[in-house]
Design an enzyme around this catalytic site. Structure first.
Site, PDB file in Angstrom:
ATOM      1  N   GLU A 287       0.815  -1.223   0.000  1.00  0.00           N
ATOM      2  CA  GLU A 287       0.000   0.000   0.000  1.00  0.00           C
ATOM      3  C   GLU A 287       0.849   1.274   0.000  1.00  0.00           C
ATOM      4  O   GLU A 287       1.195   1.790   1.056  1.00  0.00           O
ATOM      5  CB  GLU A 287      -0.917  -0.004   1.240  1.00  0.00           C
ATOM      6  CG  GLU A 287      -1.846   1.209   1.282  1.00  0.00           C
ATOM      7  CD  GLU A 287      -2.718   1.273   2.542  1.00  0.00           C
ATOM      8  OE1 GLU A 287      -2.473   0.512   3.494  1.00  0.00           O
ATOM      9  OE2 GLU A 287      -3.627   2.109   2.565  1.00  0.00           O
TER      10      GLU A 287
ATOM     11  N   LYS B 279      -2.734  -2.240  -2.901  1.00  0.00           N
ATOM     12  CA  LYS B 279      -3.756  -1.388  -2.288  1.00  0.00           C
ATOM     13  C   LYS B 279      -3.326   0.044  -2.563  1.00  0.00           C
ATOM     14  O   LYS B 279      -2.285   0.497  -2.087  1.00  0.00           O
ATOM     15  CB  LYS B 279      -3.840  -1.655  -0.776  1.00  0.00           C
ATOM     16  CG  LYS B 279      -4.796  -0.698  -0.058  1.00  0.00           C
ATOM     17  CD  LYS B 279      -5.209  -1.224   1.291  1.00  0.00           C
ATOM     18  CE  LYS B 279      -6.070  -0.237   2.040  1.00  0.00           C
ATOM     19  NZ  LYS B 279      -6.788  -0.838   3.163  1.00  0.00           N
TER      20      LYS B 279
HETATM   21  P1  13P Z   1      -9.210   4.240   4.763  1.00  0.00           P
HETATM   22  O1  13P Z   1     -10.156   3.523   3.825  1.00  0.00           O
HETATM   23  O2  13P Z   1      -9.897   4.862   5.930  1.00  0.00           O
HETATM   24  O3  13P Z   1      -8.270   5.131   4.037  1.00  0.00           O
HETATM   25  O4  13P Z   1      -8.304   3.111   5.408  1.00  0.00           O
HETATM   26  C1  13P Z   1      -7.797   2.110   4.595  1.00  0.00           C
HETATM   27  C2  13P Z   1      -6.495   1.663   5.121  1.00  0.00           C
HETATM   28  O5  13P Z   1      -6.328   0.522   5.456  1.00  0.00           O
HETATM   29  C3  13P Z   1      -5.387   2.634   5.185  1.00  0.00           C
HETATM   30  O6  13P Z   1      -4.196   1.973   5.435  1.00  0.00           O
END
Ligand code: 13P
Length: 340
Positions: free
Chosen positions: A177, A219
């Site tokens: 991510e 992600k």
């Molecule tokens: P949000 O959807 O609130 O951005 O959180 C997703 C997430 O896992 C961020 O690391």
């Protein structure tokens, strides 16, 4: 490294009409969110709230997996069933956040690097035994005057790749991510440029660390205007720009892409996903991995009161169902049908 298991897990994470609930907020973040609705934040209240989400009747139709915090992976339902066992029985994959958070990056004011590689191999072996089948590591890229620097993008990409390699070795699917933050007055064009640079560096690092892109899930943040920018890009523009960047950076053989909501409104996060998932001929399945955009209404309904649990579950079920439809590009049509 069990490649068959990695392939099976990755495919299940992005199964049609399902997405991932991010419920891996650190205790500090939980504290802030609970406080905003007047709820006390203790180990027990976190267990109780998250248990309410996980045991929502029928939610498994829309959830392929849940990302847990270390504490939650070791907690149990009201009936004493460990959360990962409960989820596995419902066909929901337990996942685990393994990073230790974003820390200030030395010599780069205003920028962060995510830590948590030390001891990760042993922690992953433990998490696998506890039932975790996928993991998450979040890198944070901030847009501002003169930032992000190449130093920040490269340091984060390298850490993401080292983490992903360790996960694959442990037969745990890495969710990688690199989040470009929504905060700031930057334009959508600038967000597109930075997202592209971050993804390019991320995949270059994956290749150099021998990570198999067939066995990971991206992600990503969407390409949106900065929160304080005067011109806010509309739904179609966000979808187009996001897909353009993804098509030019993400290998087609990757099993799937999930999105974070990043502070977008609940409805905007759903509308953006719906617009992207409606596009024909994409090389990978797209779905959600939201925390706030899935949980906000449930949290506001719950407010720390057990008596509100059933109503909170209803609110959570609704958002999960809406996003399940959006992941198939069917949300808009369902709304129109409902209004007719
Ligand atoms: P949000 O959807 O609130 O951005 O959180 C997703 C997430 O896992 C961020 O690391």
């Amino acid at each position: 490294m069990d490649k068959a298991l990695l392939s099976k897990t990755a495919a299940a994470m992005v199964a049609r009409g399902k997405g991932v609930l991010a419920a891996d907020e650190s205790s500090g973040t939980c504290e802030k969110r609970f406080k905003s609705v007047g709820a006390e934040c203790t180990e027990e209240s976190r267990r109780s709230y998250r248990g309410l989400l996980f045991t929502t009747p029928g939610v498994e139709q829309f959830l392929s997996g849940v990302i847990l915090f270390d504490e939650t992976l070791r907690q149990k339902t009201d009936d004493g069933v460990p959360f990962p066992d409960y989820m596995a029985k419902k066909g929901i994959l337990p996942g685990i956040k393994v990073d230790k958070g974003a820390m200030d990056l030395a010599l780069c004011p205003g920028e962060k690097v995510t830590e948590g590689l030390d001891g990760l191999r042993a922690r992953l072996a433990d998490y696998f035994k506890l039932g975790a089948r996928f993991a998450k590591w979040r890198a944070v890229i901030t847009i501002g005057d003169g930032i992000p620097t190449a130093a920040c993008i490269e340091a984060n990409a390298h850490a993401l790749a080292r983490y992903a390699a360790l996960c694959q070795e442990a037969s745990i699917v890495p969710m990688i991510e690199p989040e470009v933050l929504l905060d700031g007055g930057h334009t959508v064009e600038r967000c597109e440029e930075v997202t592209e640079a971050a993804l390019r560096a991320t995949y270059a690092a994956m290749a150099s660390q021998q990570v198999s892109v067939e066995h990971l899930i991206l992600k990503t943040s969407m390409v949106v205007s900065g929160k304080d920018c005067a011109r806010q890009a509309g739904v179609d523009e966000v979808a187009e720009r996001t897909l353009r960047v993804l098509k030019s950076t993400v290998p087609a053989k990757q099993p799937g892409i999930v999105f974070l909501s990043g502070g977008q409104s609940d409805e905007a996060a759903t509308a953006h996903l719906n617009a992207m998932a409606s596009m024909p001929g994409l090389p990978w399945p797209l779905t959600f991995s939201y925390s706030r955009a899935l949980q906000n209404p449930a949290l506001k309904t719950w407010r720390g009161q057990a008596a509100n649990a059933a109503a909170a579950q209803k609110a959570f079920h609704h958002r999960a169902r809406m996003n399940g439809l959006a992941a198939q590009g069917k949300w808009q049509a369902a709304l129109e049908k409902q209004a007719a």
